[in-house]
Scaffold this active site. Structure first.
Site, PDB file in Angstrom:
ATOM      1  N   LYS A   1      42.748  49.565  48.814  1.00 39.84           N
ATOM      2  CA  LYS A   1      43.860  49.934  49.859  1.00 39.84           C
ATOM      3  C   LYS A   1      43.462  50.892  49.656  1.00 39.84           C
ATOM      4  O   LYS A   1      42.195  51.822  48.649  1.00 39.84           O
ATOM      5  CB  LYS A   1      45.663  49.840  49.482  1.00 39.84           C
ATOM      6  CG  LYS A   1      46.319  50.694  50.870  1.00 39.84           C
ATOM      7  CD  LYS A   1      46.160  49.110  51.675  1.00 39.84           C
ATOM      8  CE  LYS A   1      47.546  48.940  51.862  1.00 39.84           C
ATOM      9  NZ  LYS A   1      47.501  47.869  52.202  1.00 39.84           N
TER      10      LYS A   1
ATOM     11  N   HIS B   1      38.645  44.454  39.971  1.00 41.88           N
ATOM     12  CA  HIS B   1      37.160  44.248  40.304  1.00 41.88           C
ATOM     13  C   HIS B   1      36.996  42.737  39.859  1.00 41.88           C
ATOM     14  O   HIS B   1      35.517  42.265  39.249  1.00 41.88           O
ATOM     15  CB  HIS B   1      36.176  45.199  39.593  1.00 41.88           C
ATOM     16  CG  HIS B   1      36.264  46.258  39.901  1.00 41.88           C
ATOM     17  ND1 HIS B   1      35.995  47.160  39.719  1.00 41.88           N
ATOM     18  CD2 HIS B   1      36.343  46.621  41.796  1.00 41.88           C
ATOM     19  CE1 HIS B   1      35.881  49.074  40.671  1.00 41.88           C
ATOM     20  NE2 HIS B   1      36.113  48.087  42.011  1.00 41.88           N
ATOM     21  N   HIS B   2      38.099  41.867  39.304  1.00 41.82           N
ATOM     22  CA  HIS B   2      37.749  41.003  38.838  1.00 41.82           C
ATOM     23  C   HIS B   2      36.940  39.885  39.901  1.00 41.82           C
ATOM     24  O   HIS B   2      36.371  38.885  39.793  1.00 41.82           O
ATOM     25  CB  HIS B   2      39.194  40.262  38.024  1.00 41.82           C
ATOM     26  CG  HIS B   2      40.386  39.424  39.146  1.00 41.82           C
ATOM     27  ND1 HIS B   2      40.790  40.317  39.963  1.00 41.82           N
ATOM     28  CD2 HIS B   2      40.478  38.574  39.392  1.00 41.82           C
ATOM     29  CE1 HIS B   2      41.401  39.840  41.022  1.00 41.82           C
ATOM     30  NE2 HIS B   2      41.372  37.966  41.049  1.00 41.82           N
TER      31      HIS B   2
ATOM     32  N   LYS C   1      48.391  39.237  46.049  1.00 40.23           N
ATOM     33  CA  LYS C   1      49.063  39.085  47.549  1.00 40.23           C
ATOM     34  C   LYS C   1      47.803  38.212  47.681  1.00 40.23           C
ATOM     35  O   LYS C   1      47.927  36.786  47.803  1.00 40.23           O
ATOM     36  CB  LYS C   1      48.971  39.991  48.411  1.00 40.23           C
ATOM     37  CG  LYS C   1      48.757  39.395  49.983  1.00 40.23           C
ATOM     38  CD  LYS C   1      48.915  40.718  50.867  1.00 40.23           C
ATOM     39  CE  LYS C   1      50.104  41.988  50.875  1.00 40.23           C
ATOM     40  NZ  LYS C   1      49.461  42.999  51.873  1.00 40.23           N
TER      41      LYS C   1
END
Ligand code: GLU
Length: 471
Positions: free
Chosen positions: A106, A64-65, A94
């Site tokens: 995901k 959550h950065h 990525k």
């Protein structure tokens, strides 16, 4: 053959190898590495025959950065909590690597899509989306899914429609998911994007004469023999662009079969053949391979795994003949196989970099949806007119005329397709050299994965530091 180490642990092994080169506090590294939240849902779906079945789905938000978090949704029987956490973590690294301002996520639904009708898949997708809404795991500023293995534009349309229905009056609902069809506010080039990025990345690697010399190869893509494992959206487009770029595709494999021709296969014809026949088997002028996995061991220069994780393992790594492995899939090489390949002096262009074209175009689609205007709409005609005026002025001064096609080529205003393709090319080239430079600092051209993880860790950890969370 079962992998020895669970997938998320494999990703973390790669993380730890790279993290050794940093001096961030260990607690901060732990925060970067952990999966921040995960949601498991079990919901009912009514089959066409009236039977009720329980479906299992997950969504993992690894970091959550930066928000929203971003990553695809996979439909496969292999989906489980470990897999989505691993894939979400790969998304974090990525995105950081190619400066796409998202945290990683995901999702997955544990089904074999071949066993469900279109209506059933629609009910599953809409109910899965509803569950995501209920848990606050979807939204333009929260978490934005996209296609992955087993899903595509159709599923993204169902997701966008369900989300929009549940948020009446909200302005930006279409930015809740990317990978939509162009007619449904998607972006030109998204479908081909991952494969296109794979092509740009491999081409860039081949364009470094020094590295090709180390591998005993000629510089450039021209004439390089390529095999591709997986012939879905990613594998097909990677094969297509690589062959258009001068490489010779000698082997292709999909779930049903694999084919080989040392003189080269026509990718378009193979794609059409598979569409008509359901498999690549018995494609004219090609030899069938008894097992799809054998495509990995074919004699070639470049191997592109474009299917699923855990394909190159300690069991087959030593039989790989390719000098370059371009990881179009997520996690195709286990850490044990990586060590074997390093010893064999094989160059592995890592997934976290090489398949980032998909999320890069997703980022552009998200921006387009938030701005509610297609790229190029405001300036395209203006640019074209300016260039025409310029050419006219040159013609007036020189007293000569440009041929019609030349005029067209020099003046045409950029379309959305032109702009995003150039941006993708630039992203892939810039990131490649960043990784290559870091790899050399670590000791050589065979450390690309560690270099890529190191760059990503630095970016995410520094973001936390600057945010003041770890003063
Ligand atoms: N599923 C793709 C990936 O693994 C794309 C994700 C996205 O576009 O958000 O990178």
């Amino acid at each position: 053959m079962a992998p020895t180490v669970p997938f998320f642990q494999q990703v973390n092994l790669n993380f730890d190898t790279a993290a050794r080169y940093t001096d961030f506090p260990s607690g901060l590294l732990d925060q970067v590495k952990m999966c921040n939240t995960i949601c498991h849902m079990a919901f009912p779906v009514k089959r066409d025959d009236g039977a009720i079945e329980v479906i299992h789905g997950w969504r993992a938000e690894h970091s959550h950065h930066k928000l929203p978090t971003k990553g695809g949704i996979r439909y496969s029987t292999l989906v489980d909590e470990d897999e989505v956490m691993a894939l979400a973590a790969l998304m974090t690294y990525k995105c950081a690597l190619v400066d796409v301002p998202f945290g990683g996520a995901k999702g997955g639904v544990q089904i074999d899509i071949r066993k469900y009708s279109t209506d059933e898949l629609e009910r599953i997708t809409r109910r899965y989306t509803y569950e995501l809404v209920r848990k606050n795991f979807i939204g333009p500023g929260i978490d934005v899914p996209a296609p992955d293995y087993g899903t595509g534009e159709r599923e993204m349309t169902w997701i966008a429609d369900t989300y929009t229905t549940l948020n009446p009056g909200a302005l930006d609902t279409l930015a809740c998911v990317t990978g939509k069809p162009v007619e449904q506010s998607g972006i030109h080039g998204r479908r081909a994007a991952t494969g296109r990025g794979v092509y740009f990345g491999i081409r860039e690697a081949c364009n470094v004469p020094e590295d090709m010399k180390t591998l005993g190869l000629e510089p450039g893509l021209d004439g390089k023999r390529v095999t591709v494992q997986g012939f879905g959206q990613v594998g097909y487009h990677a094969a297509k662009f690589l062959s258009e770029g001068g490489a010779v595709v000698v082997g292709l494999a999909d779930i049903g079969g694999a084919i080989y021709n040392s003189n080269g296969l026509d990718v378009e014809e193979a794609f059409q053949y598979r569409g008509e026949n359901g498999s690549l088997f018995n494609f004219p002028d090609a030899t069938n391979l008894s097992k799809p996995a054998h495509v990995l061991e074919l004699d070639c220069d470049i191997l592109v795994p474009a299917a699923l994780e855990n394909q190159i393992t300690r069991h087959n790594a030593s039989r790989i003949k390719a000098k370059i492995i371009g990881e179009a899939a997520n996690g195709p090489t286990t850490p044990e196989a990586d060590d074997i390949l390093k010893a064999q002096r094989v160059m592995v262009i890592p997934d976290v970099y090489l398949n980032s074209g998909g999320v890069t175009l997703s980022y552009f689609e998200w921006l387009k949806n938030l701005s509610h205007v297609r790229f190029g709409r405001l300036e395209s005609r203006f640019d074209e007119n300016m260039r025409r005026n310029l050419l006219k002025a040159v013609e007036n001064v020189s007293g000569k005329r440009f041929p019609e096609e030349e005029q067209e080529r020099l003046t045409h205003g950029a379309t959305e397709e032109d702009l995003v393709d150039a941006a993708l090319e630039d992203t892939m080239i810039t990131a490649y050299h960043e990784i290559r430079t870091e790899a050399r600092a670590l000791g050589g051209e065979f450390h690309l994965r560690t270099a890529a993880f190191l760059i990503a860790i630095n970016k995410v950890a520094q973001f936390y530091m600057q945010a003041g969370i770890f003063p």
